[in-house]
Design a protein around this motif. Structure first.
Motif, short mmCIF file in Angstrom:
data_model
loop_
_atom_site.label_atom_id
_atom_site.label_comp_id
_atom_site.label_asym_id
_atom_site.label_seq_id
_atom_site.Cartn_x
_atom_site.Cartn_y
_atom_site.Cartn_z
N ARG A 41 27.15 21.11 23.11
CA ARG A 41 26.08 20.11 23.08
C ARG A 41 26.61 18.77 22.58
N TRP A 42 27.46 18.80 21.54
CA TRP A 42 28.03 17.57 20.99
C TRP A 42 28.90 16.88 22.05
N THR A 43 29.69 17.67 22.79
CA THR A 43 30.55 17.11 23.82
C THR A 43 29.72 16.48 24.93
N LEU A 44 28.66 17.16 25.36
CA LEU A 44 27.81 16.59 26.40
C LEU A 44 27.14 15.30 25.93
N HIS A 45 26.68 15.32 24.72
CA HIS A 45 26.01 14.13 24.17
C HIS A 45 26.97 12.94 24.10
N ASN A 46 28.19 13.17 23.63
CA ASN A 46 29.15 12.08 23.48
C ASN A 46 29.80 11.66 24.78
N SER A 47 29.89 12.54 25.75
CA SER A 47 30.51 12.15 27.02
C SER A 47 29.56 11.33 27.87
#
Length: 50
Positions: A41-47
């Protein structure tokens, strides 16, 4: 090089939090799954901001 040192220094923190989460959730695999989902989720949010 600095980022690698920071990442290496955070490994014990990750292990400690996974151990605590595993005890709270009743099984280490639940802790691993929770950690994986949160990182995803963090990766999706930041990408999406790139």
């Amino acid at each position: 090089m600095g980022l690698a040192l920071i990442a290496g220094a955070l490994i014990p923190l990750q292990a400690s939090s996974n151990g605590t989460l595993g005890r709270e959730l009743g099984h280490p695999l639940w802790a691993a799954l929770t950690s994986l989902i949160n990182r995803f989720r963090w990766t999706l949010h930041n990408s999406s901001s790139i």
